[in-house]
Design an enzyme around this catalytic site. Structure first.
Site, PDB file in Angstrom:
ATOM      1  N   ARG A  49       7.145   2.842  48.152  1.00 58.12           N
ATOM      2  CA  ARG A  49       6.614   3.348  47.852  1.00 58.12           C
ATOM      3  C   ARG A  49       6.858   4.667  46.398  1.00 58.12           C
ATOM      4  O   ARG A  49       8.204   3.917  45.643  1.00 58.12           O
ATOM      5  CB  ARG A  49       6.422   4.976  48.989  1.00 58.12           C
ATOM      6  N   LYS A  74      10.002   7.995  53.354  1.00 59.86           N
ATOM      7  CA  LYS A  74       9.364   8.898  54.130  1.00 59.86           C
ATOM      8  C   LYS A  74      10.316   9.489  55.525  1.00 59.86           C
ATOM      9  O   LYS A  74      10.381   8.309  56.199  1.00 59.86           O
ATOM     10  CB  LYS A  74       6.992   8.661  54.752  1.00 59.86           C
ATOM     11  N   HIS A 145       1.241   2.660  44.165  1.00 59.58           N
ATOM     12  CA  HIS A 145       0.739   2.613  45.411  1.00 59.58           C
ATOM     13  C   HIS A 145      -0.133   1.088  45.166  1.00 59.58           C
ATOM     14  O   HIS A 145      -0.354   0.721  46.380  1.00 59.58           O
ATOM     15  CB  HIS A 145      -0.178   3.573  46.253  1.00 59.58           C
ATOM     16  N   ARG A 148       2.034  -1.330  46.396  1.00 56.35           N
ATOM     17  CA  ARG A 148       2.190  -1.570  47.806  1.00 56.35           C
ATOM     18  C   ARG A 148       1.067  -1.641  48.497  1.00 56.35           C
ATOM     19  O   ARG A 148       1.284  -3.086  49.698  1.00 56.35           O
ATOM     20  CB  ARG A 148       2.756  -0.032  48.333  1.00 56.35           C
ATOM     21  N   HIS A 171       6.114   1.528  57.894  1.00 54.49           N
ATOM     22  CA  HIS A 171       5.376   2.035  58.471  1.00 54.49           C
ATOM     23  C   HIS A 171       5.403   2.315  59.947  1.00 54.49           C
ATOM     24  O   HIS A 171       6.710   1.429  60.859  1.00 54.49           O
ATOM     25  CB  HIS A 171       4.158   1.408  59.109  1.00 54.49           C
ATOM     26  N   TYR A 180      -4.773  -3.273  56.262  1.00 50.19           N
ATOM     27  CA  TYR A 180      -4.652  -4.247  55.830  1.00 50.19           C
ATOM     28  C   TYR A 180      -5.497  -6.074  55.652  1.00 50.19           C
ATOM     29  O   TYR A 180      -5.781  -6.790  55.456  1.00 50.19           O
ATOM     30  CB  TYR A 180      -2.842  -4.703  54.490  1.00 50.19           C
TER      31      TYR A 180
END
Length: 181
Positions: A49, A74, A145, A148, A171, A180
């Site tokens: 990120r 995150k 992003h 990513r 994640h 994805y």
């Protein structure tokens, strides 16, 4: 109470030939050429990120043995991503060119030797990827992003297991990674 959920926006990523065209187009000379090439390859390699890249410090890199990076993401979570040999070579070259040897110093710096901000990283990505967008392209922009998403899709296409990609991207749930697929 029932709420209808809108589907997540379409995941936009770069095709392999677009990634190749991007790296072929990057300047190889100039004060910031190594930094920009290393930054873009790092984004593609790790799927980091933008804030993780802005916060990246020399101590987060393991450049010997099995090269890897520790990313602080995150939810105050850490994850580890392997580094490709091309990424490793560029990071070593970048660090050799930097004035500061502070282990807590930023890896990616501005022309004034300050840590790049999220906005600075975004500007570098936009400057180098502008040519990839067609004038009538509804995608209109390529952001950090996008790299990513590109990383995730290319890993899936290469046959990497979804659970490995989940860990690579940080994640929490597999559902996010499965977007994805």
């Amino acid at each position: 109470l029932f709420r209808s959920r809108t589907p997540p926006p379409e995941t936009f990523f770069l095709e392999r030939d677009e990634v190749q065209a991007l790296f072929a187009s990057l300047p190889s000379e100039g004060r910031l050429a190594v930094r920009d090439r290393a930054l873009l390859l790092f984004l593609y390699n790790t799927g980091a990120r933008v804030q993780e890249v802005a916060d990246l410090r020399h101590t987060n890199l393991e450049l010997e043995g099995q090269p890897r990076v520790h990313l602080h993401g995150k939810g105050d979570k850490w994850r580890v991503c392997p580094l490709w040999k091309e990424t490793l070579a560029l990071l070593k070259q970048l660090m050799a060119e930097q004035k500061s040897t502070d282990p807590e110093g930023p890896v990616f710096t501005s022309a004034q030797d300050q840590a790049l901000t999220r906005f600075g990283i975004y500007k570098i990505v936009r400057r180098h990827t502008r040519f990839l967008l067609k004038s009538n392209d509804p995608r209109r922009r390529i952001s950090p992003h996008t790299f990513r998403h590109t990383c995730a899709v290319h890993l899936l296409e290469a046959g990497v297991e979804a659970n490995v990609i989940r860990g690579w991207l940080g994640h929490v749930g597999l559902e996010t990674t499965n977007r994805y697929a």
